[in-house]
Design an enzyme around this catalytic site. Structure first.
Site, mmCIF file in Angstrom:
data_model
loop_
_atom_site.group_PDB
_atom_site.id
_atom_site.type_symbol
_atom_site.label_atom_id
_atom_site.label_comp_id
_atom_site.label_asym_id
_atom_site.label_seq_id
_atom_site.Cartn_x
_atom_site.Cartn_y
_atom_site.Cartn_z
ATOM 1 N N HIS A 180 5.724 2.780 -3.276
ATOM 2 C CA HIS A 180 4.560 2.842 -2.391
ATOM 3 C C HIS A 180 5.088 2.830 -0.965
ATOM 4 O O HIS A 180 5.700 1.860 -0.529
ATOM 5 C CB HIS A 180 3.622 1.656 -2.627
ATOM 6 C CG HIS A 180 2.831 1.759 -3.890
ATOM 7 N ND1 HIS A 180 2.584 0.688 -4.711
ATOM 8 C CD2 HIS A 180 2.222 2.827 -4.471
ATOM 9 C CE1 HIS A 180 1.839 1.090 -5.741
ATOM 10 N NE2 HIS A 180 1.629 2.393 -5.623
ATOM 11 N N GLU A 183 5.068 0.018 1.929
ATOM 12 C CA GLU A 183 5.671 -1.292 1.663
ATOM 13 C C GLU A 183 7.094 -1.322 2.216
ATOM 14 O O GLU A 183 8.080 -1.436 1.479
ATOM 15 C CB GLU A 183 5.568 -1.575 0.158
ATOM 16 C CG GLU A 183 4.087 -1.626 -0.258
ATOM 17 C CD GLU A 183 3.825 -1.553 -1.769
ATOM 18 O OE1 GLU A 183 4.776 -1.606 -2.565
ATOM 19 O OE2 GLU A 183 2.639 -1.427 -2.147
ATOM 20 N N ARG A 238 0.005 5.043 1.128
ATOM 21 C CA ARG A 238 0.556 4.428 -0.078
ATOM 22 C C ARG A 238 1.089 5.444 -1.084
ATOM 23 O O ARG A 238 2.124 5.227 -1.718
ATOM 24 C CB ARG A 238 -0.568 3.598 -0.708
ATOM 25 C CG ARG A 238 -0.381 3.146 -2.146
ATOM 26 C CD ARG A 238 -1.662 2.469 -2.610
ATOM 27 N NE ARG A 238 -1.738 2.187 -4.021
ATOM 28 C CZ ARG A 238 -1.304 1.050 -4.593
ATOM 29 N NH1 ARG A 238 -0.740 0.113 -3.875
ATOM 30 N NH2 ARG A 238 -1.440 0.874 -5.897
ATOM 31 N N GLU A 381 6.544 -8.331 -6.126
ATOM 32 C CA GLU A 381 5.771 -8.127 -4.901
ATOM 33 C C GLU A 381 6.412 -9.067 -3.882
ATOM 34 O O GLU A 381 6.356 -10.276 -4.027
ATOM 35 C CB GLU A 381 4.290 -8.499 -5.107
ATOM 36 C CG GLU A 381 3.528 -7.596 -6.066
ATOM 37 C CD GLU A 381 3.015 -6.312 -5.397
ATOM 38 O OE1 GLU A 381 3.189 -6.155 -4.177
ATOM 39 O OE2 GLU A 381 2.429 -5.473 -6.120
#
Lengths: 420, 225
Positions: A180, A183, A238, A381
């Site tokens: 993504h 990020e 994204r 994450e």
């Protein structure tokens, strides 16, 4: 009315300020001898702590005065009361300094000469990252090689770094960052991981023992089209940048495009949404290239896909509440990995399956890899939990990468020690 | 900690509670953040909704040594269409005074020649200049109101970025800032632009007097080439 203000200014100025926050630079061009005299008198008022960048000289010669914040109002009032006109040359001295410092960093980043002088504490462009990869390979030709596993929609190369000390068909670990594109801390961490692997190998510590028996594959920019777009146009993009026939909008969520629970709840069929699954599984070359690589390799033992943000370590499934058969083992490995991560800076992580920890998500990467038989399939994450979110300050890149690496090591070592 | 199984992820309820606590206690010089979820219990209340009982440990982002415990209750109403969740909380202990920093920010903003206008806070690199830090905190605190009013069992909203902020001079004692903020909805992953008007003066709570979702697509979003 002016006098109490000047007195207040005196009191305030008595305390020292270390920064230039709130300071301005005023310019006065004296047009009369009276004005020139006013300015010379101002020079003499030491308690105002004025810094004359250009001192009063003659008529028509500009006078530039850096004024600390507490003296701003008094000085302006003083000038206005005497009919001396001024302009604000620099509205915010600190902002200018900050901008200059950033510019310096930017220009120093244009010429990294090696992976040793490379700035890991800053975010980089796609070109800089590709240049880094080539430098890393050039500096470590026996350990590191660069593979092109495919091309993106916009025809950018999809590069994977392979770290290997030899052998054939060795069992392997796969790590990807940046699937993504927004990020950014993940691609930045990927760069740090690459350097760390090389350093550990040279120092015969850390991951060096894993490299004795396993290869490591690292895809740093898994979604280069999206990444380029975050630099050029929309920092919060994204998805990929594909345009499929019949689709109104651009881009597919590469973490909903895998062939696991595809089409089920937990992804969207609307191309204008952020979780659009795509017209069919593996429609995205960014995804298909990894699928082909994994199937072709046939011996990947651990697969770790890295995202941000939320501070979570997740294992399958996302598409269904049915627990994976290896649930207990994956849960225990997660606990150990998270403890290792926390040990460095105290960063707190939660862990669990995707569906119970965050939300239902179908067509996800690690659901597919797990179903391919790669038991140790995990998603991270990374930092933070929402204060900065995707816009994580660059100074947190290295601490994030360092702590994450400890968790990755736990997973890699466990995979190595539990191979069937 | 291991999260108990529940229909709504516990962390979602905790994030909502955190945002409301931050809203009620925060300002340009203080923003509380969840350090750890110490305990959680969920209850399905027939004909009413889904309720969480939470024990939170919070810290001040500007003073991480400063921690405070908090118990909170979050009730997601049945049907949850137009009703914001109920959030109640009790803080244990006292928070340090931010009078000096509040006053410094207030005075600086009031004495600006031209009203402040700024964009993209943080910038792409996560950078916030020191003199805009209090404004960033203020927006983060205030966004808690917008988020709370628009939260459901199926959403988890966070402030992603201040897209635009404009100071509006007022004749009364309040500072006014008109924001366009980008909110990140974590379940759908959408980025939603939202207008909000924030009022504040030292010693006062942060107030959101007006907020409205913007329906235009943020620049470069889906649909634009």
């Amino acid at each position: 009315m002016r006098v109490p203000m000047l007195l207040a200014a005196l009191v305030a100025v008595a305390t020292c300020t270390e920064t230039f926050v709130g300071q301005q630079v005023l310019r006065v061009v004296p047009t009369s001898h009276e004005e020139l005299q006013e300015l010379r008198e101002l020079q003499g008022l030491e308690h105002l702590q004025l810094d004359f960048w250009l001192a009063p000289r003659g008529l028509g010669d500009p006078v530039d005065i850096r004024v600390p914040f507490p003296s701003l109002q008094p000085v302006k009032a003083h000038l206005e009361a005497r009919g001396v006109s001024y302009s604000i040359m620099i509205e915010d001295v600190q902002a200018l300094l900050d901008e200059e410092q950033r510019e310096m960093l930017r220009s120093s980043r244009r010429l990294p000469l090696s992976t040793t002088t490379f700035n890991y504490e800053a975010y980089h462009t796609l070109d800089e990252i590709y240049a880094f990869m080539d430098m890393l390979v050039a500096e470590n030709p026996t350990l590191v090689s660069k593979l092109e596993i495919g091309r993106s929609t916009e025809n950018r190369p999809l590069y994977v770094l392979k770290f290997s000390t030899g052998g054939t068909d060795r069992p392997a670990v796969w790590i990807d960052t940046g699937i993504h594109s927004r990020e950014w801390v993940t691609q930045a961490s990927g760069l740090w991981f690459a350097k760390k692997i090389v350093e550990d190998h040279a120092n015969k510590e850390g991951v060096a023992s894993i490299l004795d028996t396993m290869d490591i594959f690292l895809e740093i920019v898994t979604n280069p089209d999206g990444f380029a777009y975050t630099h050029s146009t929309n920092r919060l993009w994204r998805k990929t940048r594909s345009k499929h026939s019949g689709a109104l909008c651009v881009g597919v969520d590469p973490n909903r495009n895998w062939d696991a629970g595809f089409g089920g709840p937990g992804a969207s069929g609307n191309s204008c949404t952020e979780t659009y699954r795509g017209p069919y599984p593996n429609s995205e070359p960014e995804v298909k290239s990894i699928v082909d690589f994994v199937k072709g390799h046939g011996n990947i033992k651990a697969f770790i896909s890295i995202h941000s943000y939320s501070q979570l370590l997740l294992y399958p499934y996302g598409y269904t509440t049915t627990p994976v058969p290896d649930q207990q083992e994956l849960h225990e490995v997660s606990a150990k990995a998270v403890a290792a991560l926390s040990s460095l800076y105290g960063t707190k992580y939660k862990y669990g399956s995707i569906i119970t920890t965050i939300y239902q998500a179908s067509g996800g990467t690690i659901d597919w890899t797990y179903q391919q038989g790669i038991k140790y399939s995990f998603t991270f994450e990374l930092r933070d939990t929402g204060r900065y979110g995707f816009l994580l300050p660059a100074k947190q890149i290295v601490p994030t990468a360092q702590e994450t690496w400890l968790a990755l090591q736990v997973i890699m070592e466990h995979a190595r020690d539990h191979m069937d | 900690m291991e999260l108990p199984p529940s229909r709504v992820p516990v962390s979602r309820a905790a994030a909502l509670a955190e945002g409301v606590v931050r809203l009620r206690t925060g300002g340009p010089a203080r923003a509380l953040r969840l350090r750890e979820l110490r305990g959680a219990r969920a209850e399905d209340i027939k004909d009413v909704g889904y309720k969480f009982y939470l024990e939170l440990e919070l810290e001040d982002v500007l003073d991480k040594d400063c921690a405070v415990n908090c118990t909170a209750e979050v009730l997601y109403h049945l049907g949850n269409k137009n009703s914001a969740p109920d959030v109640q909380f009790t803080l244990e202990g006292e928070l340090k005074s931010t009078e000096e920093a509040d006053h410094e920010f207030y005075t600086r903003m009031r004495s600006l020649e031209k009203e402040l206008v700024a964009e993209n806070i943080p910038d792409s690199h996560g950078h916030v200049s020191p003199e805009l830090q209090p404004l960033h905190l203020l927006a983060w605190v205030a966004s808690g109101h917008v988020i709370w009013q628009n939260s459901t069992e199926n959403t988890q909203l966070q402030l992603a970025q201040i897209q635009h902020v404009k100071q509006v001079k007022r004749s009364d004692e309040d500072l006014q800032f008109d924001f366009v903020v980008l909110l990140h909805e974590m379940v759908s992953q959408e980025i939603i632009p939202w207008e909000m008007t924030v009022l504040w003066h030292p010693g006062d709570n942060v107030r959101v007097t007006r907020h409205r979702r913007q329906h235009r697509h943020p620049s470069g979003a889906a649909g634009t080439p």
